[in-house]
Scaffold this active site. Sequence first.
Site, PDB file in Angstrom:
ATOM      1  N   ARG A   5      -0.118 -11.701   2.229  1.00 46.71           N
ATOM      2  CA  ARG A   5      -1.066 -11.755   3.347  1.00 46.71           C
ATOM      3  C   ARG A   5      -1.965 -12.991   3.283  1.00 46.71           C
ATOM      4  O   ARG A   5      -2.544 -13.374   4.299  1.00 46.71           O
ATOM      5  CB  ARG A   5      -1.906 -10.467   3.416  1.00 46.71           C
ATOM      6  N   ASN A  13       0.874  -1.182   0.000  1.00 46.27           N
ATOM      7  CA  ASN A  13       0.000   0.000   0.000  1.00 46.27           C
ATOM      8  C   ASN A  13       0.908   1.228   0.000  1.00 46.27           C
ATOM      9  O   ASN A  13       2.108   1.113   0.274  1.00 46.27           O
ATOM     10  CB  ASN A  13      -0.993  -0.047   1.186  1.00 46.27           C
ATOM     11  N   HIS A  37      -8.592   0.652   2.336  1.00 48.10           N
ATOM     12  CA  HIS A  37      -9.600  -0.159   3.031  1.00 48.10           C
ATOM     13  C   HIS A  37     -10.683   0.805   3.535  1.00 48.10           C
ATOM     14  O   HIS A  37     -10.360   1.933   3.947  1.00 48.10           O
ATOM     15  CB  HIS A  37      -9.024  -0.845   4.276  1.00 48.10           C
ATOM     16  N   CYS A  63      -7.469  -1.142  12.591  1.00 53.16           N
ATOM     17  CA  CYS A  63      -6.859  -2.270  11.858  1.00 53.16           C
ATOM     18  C   CYS A  63      -6.316  -3.332  12.807  1.00 53.16           C
ATOM     19  O   CYS A  63      -6.223  -4.499  12.431  1.00 53.16           O
ATOM     20  CB  CYS A  63      -5.695  -1.791  11.010  1.00 53.16           C
ATOM     21  N   ASP A  91     -12.116   0.853   6.370  1.00 56.31           N
ATOM     22  CA  ASP A  91     -11.911   1.281   7.757  1.00 56.31           C
ATOM     23  C   ASP A  91     -10.819   2.338   7.901  1.00 56.31           C
ATOM     24  O   ASP A  91     -10.564   2.822   8.999  1.00 56.31           O
ATOM     25  CB  ASP A  91     -11.667   0.077   8.682  1.00 56.31           C
TER      26      ASP A  91
HETATM   27  N1  ARG Z   1       0.028  -3.528   5.760  1.00 54.60           N
HETATM   28  C1  ARG Z   1      -1.327  -3.986   5.853  1.00 54.60           C
HETATM   29  C2  ARG Z   1      -1.900  -4.192   4.461  1.00 54.60           C
HETATM   30  O1  ARG Z   1      -1.557  -3.451   3.573  1.00 54.60           O
HETATM   31  C3  ARG Z   1      -2.154  -3.023   6.638  1.00 54.60           C
HETATM   32  C4  ARG Z   1      -3.559  -3.469   6.839  1.00 54.60           C
HETATM   33  C5  ARG Z   1      -4.415  -2.445   7.531  1.00 54.60           C
HETATM   34  N2  ARG Z   1      -5.677  -2.988   7.879  1.00 54.60           N
HETATM   35  C6  ARG Z   1      -6.854  -2.369   7.791  1.00 54.60           C
HETATM   36  N3  ARG Z   1      -7.895  -2.965   8.248  1.00 54.60           N
HETATM   37  N4  ARG Z   1      -6.976  -1.205   7.211  1.00 54.60           N
HETATM   38  O2  ARG Z   1      -2.661  -5.090   4.238  1.00 54.60           O
END
Ligand code: ARG
Length: 272
Positions: free
Chosen positions: A97, A28, A173, A266, A175
């Site tokens: 992930r 990201n 995202h 998160c 959230d």
């Molecule tokens: N580094 C993680 C990703 O890019 C961060 C995730 C953050 N999570 C969230 N629910 N916004 O997946």
Amino acid sequence: MSQLPSQSVSTRVMMCAPTFYGLEYEINPWMRLENRPDTALAMRQWDNLFHVLNMEAGADISLIPQVEGCPDMVFTANAGLTKGDCALLASFRHPQRALEEPYFAEWFTQQGYTVHTPPEGCKFEGEGDALFAGPNLLAGYLKRSDICSHRWMADILSTTVLSLELADDRWYHLDTCLLPLDQHRVAFYPGAFDEYAQTVIRHHYETIEVELEEALRFACNAVVAGNTVVLPTGCPHFETELRNCGFTPLAVDMSEFLKSGGAAKCLTLLLN
Ligand code: ARG
């Protein structure tokens, strides 16, 4: 006089202590390999978040152990979405992930949930992109979760899903840019959404609009527990708005998790 939100029963969340947290890839716009988190400081920030959620916000916290080689597993909001005894498991966009999926599946099963996996080829990043707000499930798509996950959630949970298109990679995202406050109020950063999604949000809810500067500090990435809102530091205007609505903001320093594109929300998964 400000309107006080109703006090809810104890909020239950799942968290994962950052035992093997780190920045080992870039998926990201916030993640940069040359700007890695200080892992000792990250542990202290996580401990503080745990303490504030537990002791001050009264949340009941269940833990999942972090697996070595899954540095982002601390961001448990992405594990899935729960309602009653259903756990809708994540299917991550990025292979880095996707390694987390079996561990979250096993945890949900051990806790007695019936685990549902998304349809073949349909990406879904859990509560990162799906948040209950009153009678609706608000669902983000395009950056991480696919829109096919919306029908899937609606069918399993028998709920109305409002699909919201995310329009800026920095808020990848839901959230990161929208926070349901209670049955009829949400806070959001309009610039993260396409025009139509903004209209949908304003049509269905009373809104607090977060400004760009604080949206960039992940103001919306907060945990609501009854009247308490645990949010990242550096968002004084949003804190004032929350107080005016009868909430008690509690700010926690999340600097080492912001480097990975995450903050307070998160790091928690609501066990609905
Ligand atoms: N580094 C993680 C990703 O890019 C961060 C995730 C953050 N999570 C969230 N629910 N916004 O997946």
